[in-house]
Design a protein around this motif. Sequence first.
Motif, mmCIF file in Angstrom:
data_model
loop_
_atom_site.group_PDB
_atom_site.id
_atom_site.type_symbol
_atom_site.label_atom_id
_atom_site.label_comp_id
_atom_site.label_asym_id
_atom_site.label_seq_id
_atom_site.Cartn_x
_atom_site.Cartn_y
_atom_site.Cartn_z
ATOM 1 N N ASP A 150 -13.628 37.447 43.457
ATOM 2 C CA ASP A 150 -12.734 38.486 43.945
ATOM 3 C C ASP A 150 -13.039 38.763 45.409
ATOM 4 N N VAL A 175 -3.043 43.600 54.294
ATOM 5 C CA VAL A 175 -2.826 43.270 52.880
ATOM 6 C C VAL A 175 -2.182 41.899 52.747
ATOM 7 N N LYS A 224 -3.270 41.646 43.730
ATOM 8 C CA LYS A 224 -3.828 42.556 44.729
ATOM 9 C C LYS A 224 -3.680 44.002 44.271
ATOM 10 N N LEU A 227 -9.169 47.267 49.304
ATOM 11 C CA LEU A 227 -8.212 46.321 48.728
ATOM 12 C C LEU A 227 -8.996 45.281 47.944
ATOM 13 N N ARG A 228 -8.550 44.997 46.714
ATOM 14 C CA ARG A 228 -9.196 43.977 45.887
ATOM 15 C C ARG A 228 -8.189 42.881 45.588
ATOM 16 N N VAL A 229 -8.575 41.650 45.860
ATOM 17 C CA VAL A 229 -7.729 40.493 45.560
ATOM 18 C C VAL A 229 -8.456 39.646 44.529
ATOM 19 N N THR A 256 -4.605 38.927 53.663
ATOM 20 C CA THR A 256 -5.788 38.690 52.833
ATOM 21 C C THR A 256 -5.458 37.726 51.699
ATOM 22 N N SER A 315 -6.589 35.065 48.396
ATOM 23 C CA SER A 315 -7.502 35.050 47.253
ATOM 24 C C SER A 315 -8.502 33.918 47.362
#
Length: 426
Positions: free
Chosen positions: A19, A9, A40, A32-34, A12, A14
Motif C-alpha cells: 500500500d 491524488v 484510493k 491518502l492510501r492507495v 499517486t 499504486s
Amino acid sequence: MVRITKRVVDATKSDPKNDVFVWDGELPGFGLRVRSGGTKTYILQYRTANRQRRTTIGRVGPLTPDEARKAALKLLAQVAHGGDPSAERANERLSVTVKALCQRYLADAERGLVIGRQGKAKKGSTLVSDRGRVVRHIVPLLGNRRVTDLASADIVRFIRDVSSGKTAAVEKTVPHGKAVVRGGRGTAARTVGLLGGILSYAVAEGIIAVNPVHGVKRPADTRRNLRLTATDYAALGRALDEFAQQSPKAVKAIWLLALTGCRRGEIERLKGSEIDRLGKCIRLADSKQGASVRPLGSAALELLPEVFGGSEFVFPGNKEEAPYVGLPKVWTRVAQRAGLVKITPHTLRHSFASVANDLGFTEPTIAAILGHAAGSVTGRYVHHLDAALIAAADRISCAIYRMMKGDAADVIAFRSAAPELKSAEG
C-alpha cells in the motif's frame, strides 16, 4: 509531506506489492492510501488512550480532497473530546442490518456511485427492479439480520424460501393497480444475484470482509428456457387478430416484439426519431446496453407504425409526452386467449433467438441482432449495418411472421440449408 490536492491524488500510483501512503503536510494525520489493487481512500491517523488508530474517511471520487479534509477535522474534534472514531465505526459495522445496508446501497446507486455492467452507473429502470426485489424478497426474509452475521447457510435458506414462494403476495401499487409477487426459482436466481451485488458493496465499504453469496449455487432460471413453437406462434397470431380493433397500440407493439426480438421497454419507449427506414434498422439512443442499433427485417418494417399523433413516441400514452404503458394488461388477455399463460413478453425475445438458431445463424450474429453486450459485431456497424445482418434479421422476422399467420410449412430450415453469412460474424 505535501498538501493533498486533486493533482496529488491523481498523480499517486499504486504499488503491486505494498500500500502507498501520502501524508498531508498541513493537517497532521490526514492522508491518502492507495491499495495494491489501485483503490484510493482518504484516511486519518490519530492517537487515543496511548494507542495509535487509523480510520478510513471515504473513497476518492465520491469525496474530493477538500471534503475529506473537512471530515478529518470533524473526526479530530471527536478525538479531542475523548472519542475514538475507529472503535465507533467498528461498532457501527457490527450493528448494520441487511435492511439498512440495502437502503444505503440503493441511495448510493441512485446517486450513480454504484457501478454496474460495463463500468457504468445503474440505469433508472434497473433500480426500479432492484428496489422491488429488495422490498418484496430481501427485506422480508433477511432485513432484521445483522450483515456481519450472514453466512452461506443463510443464503442457501434464502434461495430456498424465495423459490418455494414464501414471499409470494399481492400488493396494491397505484389506484386500481396491483403487483403479483409469485417467487419461484427464476425470481430466486435473480434476487440472490442482486443480494450478492449488495454484499459486494458491503465488502467495499468495509462492513464485512467476505461476501457470503460467493460459492453458493444459484437455481437455474427456467423461464429463460421457454420458447414458442410454430403452434404457439399461430395461436398468438390469432389472438392478436381478435384484439386488433380494441387495443391497436398494444397489438402492434406485441407484433414488433415478436418480429424484432427487442425488449419490451425498447418498443414501449421507441421514438420516431430512432427509426431508420432507409437503413432498415432502429437506432436506440438508450437501451439496457446503452446506445444500440438493431437491424429490421421486412416483416417488421412493414408493421412498424408511423408516429401516433404529435408525440415523439411511436406508441404514446394518454399524455403525448409519455410512452404507452398499457401493454402488460393487454398482453395478459392476449396470452390467456392464446392459451399461453406461462409466456411473458420477454419470452418473445428468447423465441426470436431460438428461431434464429433453428435457421442456422450462429451466436455472434444472433447476439448482434438482439443487441446483447456479447454482440460486439453491432459495434462495428453503428452508422451502416452490414447487409448480412439485415438479411439475417429479414429471414428470421419473415419466418416468425409466417408462423404467426399459420403458415408454418417449410419455415424452419435445417442448418445445412441455411449457411451462415460470414460477414455478419466478422
